[in-house]
Design an enzyme around this catalytic site. Structure first.
Site, PDB file in Angstrom:
ATOM      1  CB  THR A   1       5.158   8.198  16.097  1.00  0.00           C
ATOM      2  OG1 THR A   1       6.568   8.144  15.838  1.00  0.00           O
ATOM      3  CG2 THR A   1       4.875   7.584  17.453  1.00  0.00           C
TER       4      THR A   1
ATOM      5  CD  GLU B   1      12.457   0.675  10.424  1.00  0.00           C
ATOM      6  OE1 GLU B   1      12.821   1.632  11.136  1.00  0.00           O
ATOM      7  OE2 GLU B   1      13.090  -0.385  10.353  1.00  0.00           O
TER       8      GLU B   1
ATOM      9  CB  CYS C   1      12.671   8.831   9.390  1.00  0.00           C
ATOM     10  SG  CYS C   1      13.671   7.652   8.480  1.00  0.00           S
TER      11      CYS C   1
ATOM     12  N   GLY D   1       6.264   5.058   8.480  1.00  0.00           N
ATOM     13  CA  GLY D   1       5.450   6.266   8.472  1.00  0.00           C
ATOM     14  C   GLY D   1       5.529   6.961   9.814  1.00  0.00           C
TER      15      GLY D   1
ATOM     16  CD  GLU E   1       9.454  12.662  12.044  1.00  0.00           C
ATOM     17  OE1 GLU E   1       8.262  12.313  11.991  1.00  0.00           O
ATOM     18  OE2 GLU E   1      10.385  11.942  11.658  1.00  0.00           O
TER      19      GLU E   1
ATOM     20  CE  LYS F   1      -1.937   2.901   2.218  1.00  0.00           C
ATOM     21  NZ  LYS F   1      -1.696   4.340   1.879  1.00  0.00           N
TER      22      LYS F   1
HETATM   23  P1  NAD Z   1       1.941   8.566   7.588  1.00  0.00           P
HETATM   24  O1  NAD Z   1       1.994   7.794   8.857  1.00  0.00           O
HETATM   25  O2  NAD Z   1       0.930   9.635   7.472  1.00  0.00           O
HETATM   26  O3  NAD Z   1       1.642   7.572   6.376  1.00  0.00           O
HETATM   27  C1  NAD Z   1       2.486   6.475   6.089  1.00  0.00           C
HETATM   28  C2  NAD Z   1       1.677   5.406   5.382  1.00  0.00           C
HETATM   29  O4  NAD Z   1       0.751   4.836   6.311  1.00  0.00           O
HETATM   30  C3  NAD Z   1       0.827   5.925   4.229  1.00  0.00           C
HETATM   31  O5  NAD Z   1       0.779   4.922   3.243  1.00  0.00           O
HETATM   32  C4  NAD Z   1      -0.544   6.140   4.874  1.00  0.00           C
HETATM   33  O6  NAD Z   1      -1.600   6.077   3.944  1.00  0.00           O
HETATM   34  C5  NAD Z   1      -0.585   4.987   5.855  1.00  0.00           C
HETATM   35  N1  NAD Z   1      -1.362   5.219   7.074  1.00  0.00           N
HETATM   36  C6  NAD Z   1      -1.543   6.381   7.751  1.00  0.00           C
HETATM   37  N2  NAD Z   1      -2.285   6.166   8.853  1.00  0.00           N
HETATM   38  C7  NAD Z   1      -2.551   4.836   8.889  1.00  0.00           C
HETATM   39  C8  NAD Z   1      -3.280   3.989   9.798  1.00  0.00           C
HETATM   40  N3  NAD Z   1      -3.893   4.488  10.863  1.00  0.00           N
HETATM   41  N4  NAD Z   1      -3.325   2.673   9.535  1.00  0.00           N
HETATM   42  C9  NAD Z   1      -2.701   2.156   8.443  1.00  0.00           C
HETATM   43  N5  NAD Z   1      -2.036   2.908   7.529  1.00  0.00           N
HETATM   44  C10 NAD Z   1      -1.955   4.234   7.764  1.00  0.00           C
HETATM   45  O7  NAD Z   1       3.412   9.080   7.290  1.00  0.00           O
HETATM   46  P2  NAD Z   1       3.904   9.949   6.053  1.00  0.00           P
HETATM   47  O8  NAD Z   1       3.490  11.360   6.278  1.00  0.00           O
HETATM   48  O9  NAD Z   1       3.508   9.305   4.764  1.00  0.00           O
HETATM   49  O10 NAD Z   1       5.493   9.809   6.178  1.00  0.00           O
HETATM   50  C11 NAD Z   1       6.248  10.636   6.994  1.00  0.00           C
HETATM   51  C12 NAD Z   1       6.570   9.915   8.276  1.00  0.00           C
HETATM   52  O11 NAD Z   1       7.245   8.699   7.978  1.00  0.00           O
HETATM   53  C13 NAD Z   1       7.526  10.688   9.169  1.00  0.00           C
HETATM   54  O12 NAD Z   1       7.073  10.613  10.490  1.00  0.00           O
HETATM   55  C14 NAD Z   1       8.835   9.936   9.019  1.00  0.00           C
HETATM   56  O13 NAD Z   1       9.700  10.026  10.108  1.00  0.00           O
HETATM   57  C15 NAD Z   1       8.369   8.550   8.814  1.00  0.00           C
HETATM   58  N6  NAD Z   1       9.408   7.772   8.146  1.00  0.00           N
HETATM   59  C16 NAD Z   1      10.095   6.865   8.895  1.00  0.00           C
HETATM   60  C17 NAD Z   1      11.105   6.135   8.303  1.00  0.00           C
HETATM   61  C18 NAD Z   1      11.862   5.110   9.096  1.00  0.00           C
HETATM   62  O14 NAD Z   1      12.482   4.262   8.484  1.00  0.00           O
HETATM   63  N7  NAD Z   1      11.851   5.153  10.408  1.00  0.00           N
HETATM   64  C19 NAD Z   1      11.407   6.320   6.954  1.00  0.00           C
HETATM   65  C20 NAD Z   1      10.676   7.249   6.225  1.00  0.00           C
HETATM   66  C21 NAD Z   1       9.666   7.977   6.847  1.00  0.00           C
END
Ligand code: NAD
Length: 494
Positions: A234, A254, A288, A232, A387, A180
């Site tokens: 936290t 992650e 991240c 994504g 963050e 996804k």
């Molecule tokens: P996000 O959590 O909004 O979305 C990430 C993914 O999860 C998307 O595909 C979204 O549609 C899905 N999603 C969102 N809420 C969900 C839920 N309740 N249940 C299931 N799926 C859900 O994050 P984002 O804005 O797309 O990405 C940025 C974030 O990702 C930042 O916090 C960043 O630190 C983190 N990130 C972490 C790493 C790592 O390896 N630790 C790497 C890249 C990004």
């Protein structure tokens, strides 16, 4: 060559591009131009169920889990070659979707992603499915088998690479998968789907369902999903963990970070300043593990501020297609609003802006924010605790090394971090005390064989390295040779 203005009505399920059941669509916007250039289906419960059913069927009937790991590795290598061959196209599409500077995007989406698949293929070559563990009375066969259907939920900031971090080990282990992608970066996943087909990976082993948060949530809850790999925020990770807790799904999370760079009093600032653009502000800080808190010795504070400001002031912000550009736009209008909100909150809490803090007047269109440096901040401020995920760095000060370590660890996150010093041994001593999944000493390069992940609210589990493969395997003990007459090996039965 895939048309960069992509309107998609379909999903990749069971090896075919099929019309989505959902009639809802999500627009895809170019963050550099603010123009909508595509749309993707907002997958509903029927789409999620169809993709999980296809993955489940493939798990049971395609023979993929039963292949020798080295045979699966051959498929993974073919996929790597195809990705590398389409690297430029993938990179262009990703830049249009998320604004990453093109040169960076081509390497990240092509060669770097391909290298990752090849590395995991080499791990698969070495994977022993069964090993024997003798004891005095028994022989146990330790069997490593795939977890089952894996749901891989992705962010927008490195779409092809984050698919690889999850899908490569899932495939190597013998799992089948439903990907996804983030709604912002789903069009490149369709190109990837074509490559999966070309690589000859059996139908249904890899499926792709597009959509937003609700689609992700339905996938994380689905009873036939046995493992969720999530990258994504936290907040999103917590929701996924809670959804998976109902039936004890395996989860790898992650999540976000607020990594600190501790500069010891003997630091060579010239060398550190050269690294600042890449370790603090790569991809406009939307990374991240970016080092977003710089913890500087009070006696050298002004020197550190000057060096960091000079390093970031020289960056060119602008069109991500222009080869001279260092920093492109943020991914969306919403993300820019969020980042600007943090900049206002830093000022309101009393920190001072040493660089940036405003929009760039020469860039009328696009979600740009100038590289921003806060000074005279303390670690209790929101800009130091939360963050930001934008081009904002906060410089803090300390009086002794213990205080520097305390500041670095005084965070709800624990993803990355680094120590910079002229004395490597001292740096190692500090690194051992930092509460995070990884810490750099005088550099911040993350090799593919290093496990990557977070502690505290930065997540659960590890990706990359052999640890990343283990996360898609279950361990079974086959108790195969009891030695006493009753057929039960005497000890520890309950
Ligand atoms: P996000 O959590 O909004 O979305 C990430 C993914 O999860 C998307 O595909 C979204 O549609 C899905 N999603 C969102 N809420 C969900 C839920 N309740 N249940 C299931 N799926 C859900 O994050 P984002 O804005 O797309 O990405 C940025 C974030 O990702 C930042 O916090 C960043 O630190 C983190 N990130 C972490 C790493 C790592 O390896 N630790 C790497 C890249 C990004």
């Amino acid at each position: 060559m895939t048309d960069i203005s992509g309107v998609r009505e379909d999903l990749f399920i069971g090896g075919e591009f099929r019309p989505a059941s959902s009639d809802k669509r999500i627009p895809v916007t170019n963050p550099a131009t603010e123009a909508v250039f595509g749309e993707i289906p907002d997958g509903d419960v029927r789409d999620v169920d169809a993709s999980v059913s296809a993955a489940d069927l493939a798990f049971r009937e395609s023979g993929w889990p039963q292949l020798a790991p080295a045979e699966r590795a051959q498929h993974i290598r073919r996929l790597a070659d195809l990705i590398e061959g389409r690297g430029e196209e993938l990179g262009r599409l990703v830049t249009a979707e998320n604004g990453m500077p093109l040169a960076n995007s081509i390497v990240a989406s092509g060669a770097m992603t391909a290298r990752h698949y090849r590395y995991v293929a080499s791990l698969a070559d070495q994977l022993e499915v069964e090993t024997e563990r003798p004891s005095v009375e028994t022989l146990t066969v330790i069997r490593r088998q795939p977890v089952g259907v894996a749901a891989l939920i992705l962010p927008w900031n490195g779409p092809q690479l984050t698919i690889a971090w999850k899908l490569a080990p899932a495939l190597a282990a013998g799992c089948t998968a439903v990907i996804k992608p983030a709604p912002e970066t789903s069009l490149d996943a369709y190109v990837f789907a074509e490559l999966v087909r070309e690589a000859g990976i059996p139908s249904g082993v890899v499926n792709i369902v597009t959509g937003g948060r609700d689609t992700g949530a339905m996938l994380a809850e689905h009873p036939r999903v046995r493992k969720v790999g999530f990258t994504g925020s936290t907040v999103g990770g917590r929701a996924v963990a809670l959804a998976g807790a109902a039936d004890f799904k395996r989860v790898t999370l992650e999540l976000g970070g607020k990594a600190a760079a501790i500069l010891l009093d003997d630091v060579d600032l010239e060398t550190f300043a050269e690294l600042v653009p890449s370790v603090c502000m790569r991809y406009s800080g939307q990374v991240c593990r970016a080092l977003t808190r710089i913890v500087a010795p009070r006696a050298r504070y002004q020197e550190v501020v000057d060096a960091v400001v000079a390093a970031l002031d020289s960056l060119t912000v602008g069109d991500p297609l222009d080869p001279a550009t260092d920093l492109g736009p943020l991914v969306s209008a919403r993300q820019r609003e969020r980042v600007e909100g943090f900049i206002r909150s830093g000022q309101a809490e009393g920190a001072k802006i040493a660089l940036g803090g405003e929009r760039l007047s020469h860039l009328e269109r696009g979600y740009y924010v100038a590289p921003t440096v806060f000074r005279d901040a303390d670690n209790s401020m929101r800009i130091a605790r939360e963050e930001i995920f934008g081009p904002v760095v906060t410089i803090l000060s300390y009086d002794g090394v213990d205080e520097a370590i305390e500041i670095a660890n005084d965070s709800s996150y624990g993803l990355g971090g680094a120590v910079f010093t002229a004395d490597e041994e001292r740096g190692m001593d500090v690194a051992r005390l930092i509460e995070s999944g990884s810490v750099g000493v005088n550099h911040y390069v993350l090799p593919m064989n290093a496990p990557f992940g977070g502690v505290k609210q930065s997540g659960l589990g590890r990706e990359q390295g052999p640890e990343g493969l283990a996360a898609y395997l279950e361990t079974k003990a086959i108790l195969c040779r009891p030695v006493n007459r009753s057929g039960v090996s005497g000890d520890s039965s309950c």
